[in-house]
Write an enzyme that holds these catalytic residues in place. Structure first.
Site, short mmCIF file in Angstrom:
data_model
loop_
_atom_site.label_atom_id
_atom_site.label_comp_id
_atom_site.label_asym_id
_atom_site.label_seq_id
_atom_site.Cartn_x
_atom_site.Cartn_y
_atom_site.Cartn_z
N GLY A 72 0.69 -1.30 0.03
CA GLY A 72 -0.04 0.04 0.08
C GLY A 72 0.71 1.34 -0.07
O GLY A 72 2.04 1.26 -0.10
N ILE A 105 1.45 3.51 2.39
CA ILE A 105 2.38 3.44 3.37
C ILE A 105 3.22 2.29 3.36
O ILE A 105 4.68 2.49 3.48
CB ILE A 105 1.61 3.42 5.02
N GLY A 106 2.88 1.10 2.98
CA GLY A 106 3.48 -0.21 3.27
C GLY A 106 4.85 -0.27 2.35
O GLY A 106 5.59 -0.59 2.79
N ASN A 166 -11.87 -1.96 8.39
CA ASN A 166 -10.54 -2.14 8.87
C ASN A 166 -10.51 -2.87 10.44
O ASN A 166 -9.52 -3.63 10.64
CB ASN A 166 -10.01 -0.84 9.31
N ILE A 213 -0.70 0.69 12.65
CA ILE A 213 -0.97 1.87 11.76
C ILE A 213 -2.26 2.04 11.60
O ILE A 213 -2.96 3.23 11.51
CB ILE A 213 0.10 2.01 11.00
N ASP A 242 1.73 12.07 14.85
CA ASP A 242 1.21 13.19 15.69
C ASP A 242 2.54 14.16 16.35
O ASP A 242 2.29 15.22 16.24
CB ASP A 242 0.42 12.84 16.58
N HIS A 287 -5.37 8.97 18.45
CA HIS A 287 -5.03 9.39 17.30
C HIS A 287 -6.11 9.58 16.43
O HIS A 287 -6.53 8.76 15.57
CB HIS A 287 -4.12 8.18 16.77
P1 NAD Z 1 -3.40 1.78 1.04
O1 NAD Z 1 -4.87 1.59 0.48
O2 NAD Z 1 -2.59 2.46 0.15
O3 NAD Z 1 -2.87 0.43 1.63
C1 NAD Z 1 -3.08 -0.51 2.37
C2 NAD Z 1 -2.85 -1.83 1.97
O4 NAD Z 1 -3.51 -2.73 2.86
C3 NAD Z 1 -3.32 -2.07 0.52
O5 NAD Z 1 -2.21 -2.46 -0.14
C4 NAD Z 1 -4.18 -3.67 0.75
O6 NAD Z 1 -4.04 -4.60 -0.18
C5 NAD Z 1 -3.72 -4.04 2.15
N1 NAD Z 1 -4.72 -4.97 2.85
C6 NAD Z 1 -5.84 -4.75 2.78
N2 NAD Z 1 -6.32 -5.88 3.29
C7 NAD Z 1 -5.41 -6.68 3.91
C8 NAD Z 1 -5.33 -7.72 4.56
N3 NAD Z 1 -6.34 -8.56 5.00
N4 NAD Z 1 -4.01 -8.15 4.72
C9 NAD Z 1 -2.90 -7.55 4.43
N5 NAD Z 1 -2.89 -6.39 3.62
C10 NAD Z 1 -4.25 -6.06 3.34
O7 NAD Z 1 -3.83 2.56 2.51
P2 NAD Z 1 -2.61 3.33 3.13
O8 NAD Z 1 -2.81 4.88 2.73
O9 NAD Z 1 -1.31 2.89 3.12
O10 NAD Z 1 -3.16 3.26 4.62
C11 NAD Z 1 -3.34 2.33 5.39
C12 NAD Z 1 -4.00 2.47 6.67
O11 NAD Z 1 -3.28 3.44 7.64
C13 NAD Z 1 -5.12 3.19 6.64
O12 NAD Z 1 -6.30 2.56 7.60
C14 NAD Z 1 -4.91 4.66 7.20
O13 NAD Z 1 -6.17 5.28 7.87
C15 NAD Z 1 -3.84 4.33 8.20
N6 NAD Z 1 -2.97 5.30 8.51
C16 NAD Z 1 -2.58 5.47 9.92
C17 NAD Z 1 -1.70 6.58 10.30
C18 NAD Z 1 -1.48 6.74 11.85
O14 NAD Z 1 -0.75 7.72 12.05
N7 NAD Z 1 -1.56 5.66 12.57
C19 NAD Z 1 -1.26 7.59 9.39
C20 NAD Z 1 -1.88 7.48 7.96
C21 NAD Z 1 -2.64 6.34 7.47
C1 LMR Z 2 -3.26 10.60 9.76
O1 LMR Z 2 -3.17 11.31 10.94
O2 LMR Z 2 -2.52 11.29 8.62
C2 LMR Z 2 -3.58 9.33 9.40
O3 LMR Z 2 -4.32 8.90 10.61
C3 LMR Z 2 -4.54 9.19 8.33
C4 LMR Z 2 -5.73 10.01 8.34
O4 LMR Z 2 -6.77 9.35 8.04
O5 LMR Z 2 -5.80 11.33 8.64
#
Ligand code: NAD
Ligand code: LMR
Length: 329
Positions: A11, A13-14, A96, A119, A152, A180
């Protein structure tokens, strides 16, 4: 030998997070797990001339997950859908929650002793989900489960430096505590090290920007997702600290959203906040979260008001996660 796993590795982030882990000398083996594209991402990263070996896994009816997770020392989870404009993080719960539950069940089965860094949003609820799943499997170690709130902290450092003129924002240490999402995120500028002077007329806007920094990115990306690159930086920063502390480095402290009653010093903070899950600065050590540091009781009057709002919002988020595991929809 350290094995790191990224779950959700293909993804937004990944991929950059996997790149940073591949470049990290503390990692010997990097396993990438996702429901799509991991063979390609792994092949690409594997050509980078750093020591870590890279493998990619798809679900393969559970076999891929088993191969990816077995022997893991640290699992970082950015799997799940991101927000689009107009959505709250809680709107992501429906999809999620189940994704995180499934991955944590895999961890309970294949690598119950790994550090787990979550995350996936909504973090306020996905971490309680993880704790309940691990408890149910009889393998919950509160010192090893972390909700990643580092973005954050990174934003607070950056935005404060923008006001004070500090050229290297990461030289600032600013406790950002609570949860968060929106008003559950509480920056404690009064406890910044070195001390910072925030002009009174800039305080409210600064707090708001830290609390809603995620929305700023979601809006700017205009439907193409949420923060990915800054999150990969923040996720790596936290993972690296966990690994450094695990290898014996002392004095490492970073805020994280943890199950407080299971961490030394956390009980008092849990009682004061009315929340078992809460982010505070955590002293990291070989076994993970060694100590929760009480910054709550030192908050000033302005910050106490912000905290009161956070406490209430968090209670609902936490209960929602716990209920999801015990009374599935
Ligand atoms: P994205 O859609 O680009 O990537 C998510 C990935 O997860 C995809 O590649 C998808 O195929 C994969 N996925 C889905 N189901 C799965 C499973 N069962 N097993 C393994 N992989 C699976 O999204 P992103 O932009 O990378 O964001 C991912 C998550 O991180 C979101 O929930 C987003 O809100 C969260 N996020 C959290 C923070 C934080 O501060 N904690 C910051 C940014 C984003
Ligand atoms: C962030 O803080 O950027 C993440 O939690 C993604 C979001 O949904 O804002």
């Amino acid at each position: 030998m350290v094995k790191a796993v990224v779950a959700g590795a293909s993804g937004g982030i990944g991929q950059p997070l996997s790149l940073l882990l591949k470049a990290c000398p503390l990692v010997d083996e990097l396993a990438l797990y996702d429901v799509v594209n991991t063979p390609g991402v792994a092949a690409d990263l594997s050509h980078i001339s750093t020591p870590a070996t890279v493998t990619g896994y798809l679900p393969e009816n559970g076999e891929g997950l088993k191969k990816a997770f077995t022997g893991a020392d640290i699992v970082v989870i950015p799997a799940g859908i991101p927000r689009k404009p107009g959505m709250t993080r809680d709107d992501l719960f429906k999809i999620n929650a189940g994704i995180v539950k499934g991955l944590i069940e895999g961890i309970a089965q294949h690598c119950p002793k790994a550090f787990v860094l979550i995350i996936s949003n909504p973090v306020n609820s996905t971490v309680p989900i993880a704790a309940e799943v691990l408890k149910r499997a009889g393998v919950f170690d509160p010192k090893k489960l972390f909700g990643v709130t580092t973005l954050d902290v990174v934003r607070a450092e950056t935005f404060v430096a923008g006001i004070t003129g500090e050229r290297t924002p990461s030289k600032l240490t600013i406790p950002v505590i609570g949860g968060h999402s929106g008003q559950t995120i509480v920056p404690l500028f009064s406890q910044a090290q070195p001390a910072v002077n925030i002009p009174a007329d800039k305080y409210d806007a600064l707090v708001n920007r830290v609390q809603f920094g995620g929305d700023e990115v979601v809006k700017a990306k205009d439907g193409a997702g949420s923060a990915t690159l800054s999150m990969a930086y923040a996720g790596f920063r936290f993972a690296e600290k966990v690994l450094k502390a695990a290898s014996g480095e002392k004095g490492i402290v970073e805020p994280s959203y943890v199950y407080l009653p299971g961490v030394s010093g956390g009980d008092t903070i849990a009682k004061a906040t009315g929340n078992d899950f809460f982010s505070v600065p955590i002293e990291l050590g070989p076994s993970g979260a060694e100590k929760a540091i009480d910054v709550v009781s030192k908050a000033n009057e302005q910050e106490k008001k912000l905290l009161e709002v956070a406490y209430k919002d968090l209670q609902g988020n936490i209960q929602k996660g716990i209920d999801f595991v015990h009374n599935p929809p």
